[in-house]
Design a protein around this motif. Sequence first.
Motif, PDB file in Angstrom:
ATOM      1  N   UNK A   2       0.918  -1.144  -0.064  1.00 13.90           N
ATOM      2  CA  UNK A   2       0.021  -0.009   0.144  1.00 13.90           C
ATOM      3  C   UNK A   2       0.789   1.343  -0.005  1.00 13.90           C
ATOM      4  N   UNK A   3       1.981   1.243   0.929  1.00 12.55           N
ATOM      5  CA  UNK A   3       2.917   2.416   0.721  1.00 12.55           C
ATOM      6  C   UNK A   3       3.621   2.591  -0.646  1.00 12.55           C
ATOM      7  N   UNK A   4       3.559   1.632  -1.284  1.00 14.58           N
ATOM      8  CA  UNK A   4       4.182   1.685  -2.578  1.00 14.58           C
ATOM      9  C   UNK A   4       3.190   2.272  -3.429  1.00 14.58           C
ATOM     10  N   UNK A   5       1.999   1.883  -3.498  1.00 13.31           N
ATOM     11  CA  UNK A   5       0.907   2.674  -4.328  1.00 13.31           C
ATOM     12  C   UNK A   5       0.750   4.230  -4.100  1.00 13.31           C
ATOM     13  N   UNK A   6       1.029   4.476  -2.521  1.00 13.67           N
ATOM     14  CA  UNK A   6       0.834   5.908  -2.134  1.00 13.67           C
ATOM     15  C   UNK A   6       1.903   6.668  -2.696  1.00 13.67           C
ATOM     16  N   UNK A   7       3.262   6.047  -2.825  1.00 15.14           N
ATOM     17  CA  UNK A   7       4.277   6.721  -3.211  1.00 15.14           C
ATOM     18  C   UNK A   7       4.105   6.650  -4.891  1.00 15.14           C
ATOM     19  N   UNK A   8       3.462   5.760  -5.348  1.00 17.16           N
ATOM     20  CA  UNK A   8       3.487   5.615  -6.877  1.00 17.16           C
ATOM     21  C   UNK A   8       2.222   6.842  -7.248  1.00 17.16           C
TER      22      UNK A   8
END
Length: 502
Positions: A2-8
């Motif tokens: 989820x953190x990766x999607x947020x940074x994405x």
Amino acid sequence: MIEQFINFVIRPPRAEYNPEQYLWDKEFSLAGRTYQRQDLELKNARGHTLQCSHYLPSPFPEDTSLPCVIYCHGNSGCRADANEAAVILLPSNITVFTLDFSGSGLSDGNYVSLGWHEKNDLKMVVSYLRSNKQISRIGLWGRSMGAVTSLLYGAEDPSIAGMVLDSAFSNLYDLMMELVDVYKIRLPKFTVKMAVQYMRRVIEKKAKFDIMDLNCLLVAQKTFIPALFGHGSDDKFIQPHHSDLISESYAGDKNVIKFDGDHNSSRPQFFYDSVSIFFYNVLHPPQVSRADKLEKYYDLGDLKLGSGVNENLIYEILSSLRSATPDAASSSSALPTISTTKSVTELLSEVAPSADQESAFREETAHDNNEPTNDVQDKVNDQTEDCFSCTSSNRESWGRCSSLGGSDEESCADLRADNLPQNTVDVLATPLRSMKEKCSEPKEDEKKHKKNKTKTKKKKKKKGETADKKGKGERFEKLEALSRRLRLCLLKGSIHRRHQSS
């Protein structure tokens, strides 16, 4: 994950670059003209310093205002992405302004917002350009996040002349749900929706915007600015149907162009041609005088361009004359040049008959056809209209001042008499045909009439000269055909001026 999607969404890879290495030089030449890059800094409403660059002619035309296109980069891009736009638009007298949005490139800020805060940065740039009296109309060119930014701002500012929207998404929430399938994340739908809601709260806390507000379909319904949509048919990141949905909802004049390629691939040349034509039509930049271009690349000597002279045809013939000489450049992308040591008049005198011979050519044509000289001039003026239909390549693109399209052989082939309309061929061939007919008269008539004998001698002499010309080879034929077209073009201009004075 989820953190990766947020940074994405709010913190994709940030472009780090050296402006002196990745931007156009402070002074550079393009298509035979000189331009400059002006770097400046603007501060947005949130106090972030924005790094900007403005590409202008050098020197800037006096007492003239030029239109400007603002290039808006994608979520991982920077102002270096506008290098292509500068090459395409500057030769059309359209200046290019580009910037690093807040959170991108060398500007201040930690996060991007996929268009929400960027539209305020764009508003600051438009306000700056409006205060500059040298700038007239303003257009927007955005790609991905930049396209969404342009659309969001265009809904608030109807004074924008036109927009090019390359790979815009219709709705951020729908895009995020699609990406789950693209990246094959094996989770139940309700779990994905819960994750998106969690991401929504985190993004709103960090980047200060709500992802549910990024809906281009809502603003498209109230936007009337002329727009050109572009999208790669193989784009898996933002799929082509997003542009289709926006276009269907768009209230203003629009056109959609699909091309081969994905989200980050280079755009094809025909798309850049469409962009150039689109901005030329909506921004109405001042035209560059064709006579100025001719005088810039060629020494015209005593040759004067009148109102009746087809300047495009002269430009084409001069380039073809140059390509027909032995030392012609082999590259079609090089600027068309003729040796500066010889003027155009001198060049034509080497490969073509003089003006006096051309006058005799017209008089003999009139005599053989039993027509007055003025009527023949009018006839030549009408016949040469068809001769002027041969045009050069579409446009000067990517900094190339095209040598009028095609190879040297193709250019010369188009100018041969057998490629001209039949009525034009008849006009050019009349003297030779009449010579052959008169030379075939019986010798008995020559003895009876001394005048006819004198004429026959002259025509035999001309026939011998014609036979000699045929043996001079293909190169001379090409040059002769080109010079004949140029003389007819100039003759048309002189006849046009005489008609006006009468």
